[in-house]
Design a protein around this motif. Sequence first.
Motif, mmCIF file in Angstrom:
data_model
loop_
_atom_site.group_PDB
_atom_site.id
_atom_site.type_symbol
_atom_site.label_atom_id
_atom_site.label_comp_id
_atom_site.label_asym_id
_atom_site.label_seq_id
_atom_site.Cartn_x
_atom_site.Cartn_y
_atom_site.Cartn_z
ATOM 1 N N ASN A 44 -2.160 -13.524 27.831
ATOM 2 C CA ASN A 44 -3.202 -13.976 28.738
ATOM 3 C C ASN A 44 -2.642 -15.075 29.630
ATOM 4 O O ASN A 44 -2.088 -16.051 29.147
ATOM 5 N N HIS A 45 -2.795 -14.903 30.925
ATOM 6 C CA HIS A 45 -2.205 -15.816 31.904
ATOM 7 C C HIS A 45 -3.282 -16.677 32.537
ATOM 8 O O HIS A 45 -4.431 -16.257 32.683
ATOM 9 N N GLY A 46 -2.894 -17.886 32.972
ATOM 10 C CA GLY A 46 -3.812 -18.725 33.727
ATOM 11 C C GLY A 46 -4.023 -18.132 35.103
ATOM 12 O O GLY A 46 -3.283 -17.261 35.549
ATOM 13 N N LYS A 47 -5.044 -18.599 35.796
ATOM 14 C CA LYS A 47 -5.349 -18.015 37.104
ATOM 15 C C LYS A 47 -4.385 -18.466 38.194
ATOM 16 O O LYS A 47 -4.343 -17.887 39.262
ATOM 17 N N GLU A 48 -3.599 -19.497 37.935
ATOM 18 C CA GLU A 48 -2.624 -19.939 38.922
ATOM 19 C C GLU A 48 -1.472 -18.944 39.004
ATOM 20 O O GLU A 48 -0.986 -18.465 37.989
ATOM 21 N N ALA A 49 -1.030 -18.635 40.198
ATOM 22 C CA ALA A 49 0.058 -17.665 40.396
ATOM 23 C C ALA A 49 1.323 -18.138 39.680
ATOM 24 O O ALA A 49 1.670 -19.317 39.711
ATOM 25 N N GLY A 50 2.001 -17.218 39.037
ATOM 26 C CA GLY A 50 3.264 -17.527 38.375
ATOM 27 C C GLY A 50 3.115 -18.266 37.058
ATOM 28 O O GLY A 50 4.103 -18.663 36.454
ATOM 29 N N ASN A 51 1.901 -18.463 36.590
ATOM 30 C CA ASN A 51 1.673 -19.200 35.359
ATOM 31 C C ASN A 51 2.123 -18.372 34.159
ATOM 32 O O ASN A 51 1.777 -17.211 34.038
ATOM 33 N N PHE A 53 2.162 -17.233 30.215
ATOM 34 C CA PHE A 53 0.941 -16.940 29.481
ATOM 35 C C PHE A 53 0.446 -18.160 28.708
ATOM 36 O O PHE A 53 1.201 -18.947 28.189
ATOM 37 N N ALA A 54 -0.891 -18.273 28.704
ATOM 38 C CA ALA A 54 -1.562 -19.413 28.094
ATOM 39 C C ALA A 54 -1.917 -19.152 26.633
ATOM 40 O O ALA A 54 -2.043 -20.083 25.857
ATOM 41 N N VAL A 67 -16.019 -3.869 20.122
ATOM 42 C CA VAL A 67 -14.753 -4.523 20.415
ATOM 43 C C VAL A 67 -14.665 -5.795 19.571
ATOM 44 O O VAL A 67 -15.671 -6.472 19.361
ATOM 45 N N THR A 68 -13.483 -6.066 19.019
ATOM 46 C CA THR A 68 -13.237 -7.315 18.313
ATOM 47 C C THR A 68 -12.090 -8.034 19.008
ATOM 48 O O THR A 68 -11.234 -7.416 19.642
ATOM 49 N N PHE A 69 -12.084 -9.359 18.872
ATOM 50 C CA PHE A 69 -11.147 -10.184 19.627
ATOM 51 C C PHE A 69 -10.789 -11.417 18.815
ATOM 52 O O PHE A 69 -11.650 -12.077 18.244
ATOM 53 N N ALA A 70 -9.501 -11.717 18.737
ATOM 54 C CA ALA A 70 -9.000 -12.947 18.135
ATOM 55 C C ALA A 70 -7.942 -13.505 19.076
ATOM 56 O O ALA A 70 -7.192 -12.738 19.688
ATOM 57 N N ASP A 71 -7.880 -14.833 19.219
ATOM 58 C CA ASP A 71 -6.988 -15.443 20.193
ATOM 59 C C ASP A 71 -6.160 -16.551 19.543
ATOM 60 O O ASP A 71 -6.649 -17.272 18.664
ATOM 61 N N SER A 72 -4.924 -16.695 19.982
ATOM 62 C CA SER A 72 -4.031 -17.718 19.438
ATOM 63 C C SER A 72 -4.523 -19.130 19.727
ATOM 64 O O SER A 72 -4.111 -20.078 19.068
#
Length: 174
Positions: A44-51, A53-54, A67-72
Motif C-alpha cells: 500500500n502506497h501513500g498518495k504522494e507520487a513516488g512514495n 509503500f506505507a 472480504v477480510t483485511f489485516a494490515d501491518s
Amino acid sequence: MRQAAGALIAGAVAVIVVGQARAQESGQPLAACAEAVGAYLSANHGKEAGNAFASRSLLSLSADGLVTFADSGQGGGEGFAPFTGGQGAWRCLASDAGSLRLSATILDFTLATPDWPNHRIGRLDIDATVEATKGTMNGTMTLLMAPFDGDPFTAAELVPDAAGPFDAVRIVAP
C-alpha cells in the motif's frame, strides 16, 4: 460486562451484514468475477507520487461476497490510532477477457489509547482491477472515519483520512 460485549459483537455482525447487502446492490453477479476469489498480499502506497509503500496488507475475497483485511500498520503509529482487523463485502463491477474490476467496503474499529481516547469506525473503500491470469490486483484504497456511534454508510458522518494506490499478488499454496 458480558452483555455489553455481546451487544457489541451483535452490532458489528449487523454492520457487516448490512454492508454486504449494500455492496451487492449494483454491478454484475459475483460469479462474473469468480477468478478474483482468493487471498492477496498487497503493498500500500501513500498518495504522494513516488512514495515507497506505507504498509502491507492481507486481503481475502470469498465467493459469497465477503472480504477480510489485516494490515501491518494495525498496531498504530505516529499520527494514527491502532485498529482492529477488518471485514466487509465486495462486488463485481465488470469482467472482460481476464481483467476483472471490483469494489469493496471494509469496516474496522480504532482502539483507545492515551493519545487516541475516542473509538472510531474505519471504513476502507477499495476500487481494484484483477488480472486473473497473472494473479495480480491493483487499485486505490480510501480510508474514511466515522464516529463510533455513527453510521459509516452515511456520507455526512464520514471524514476522509487517507488514500493511495496499492498493488497485490495472489497468495498461492505451494
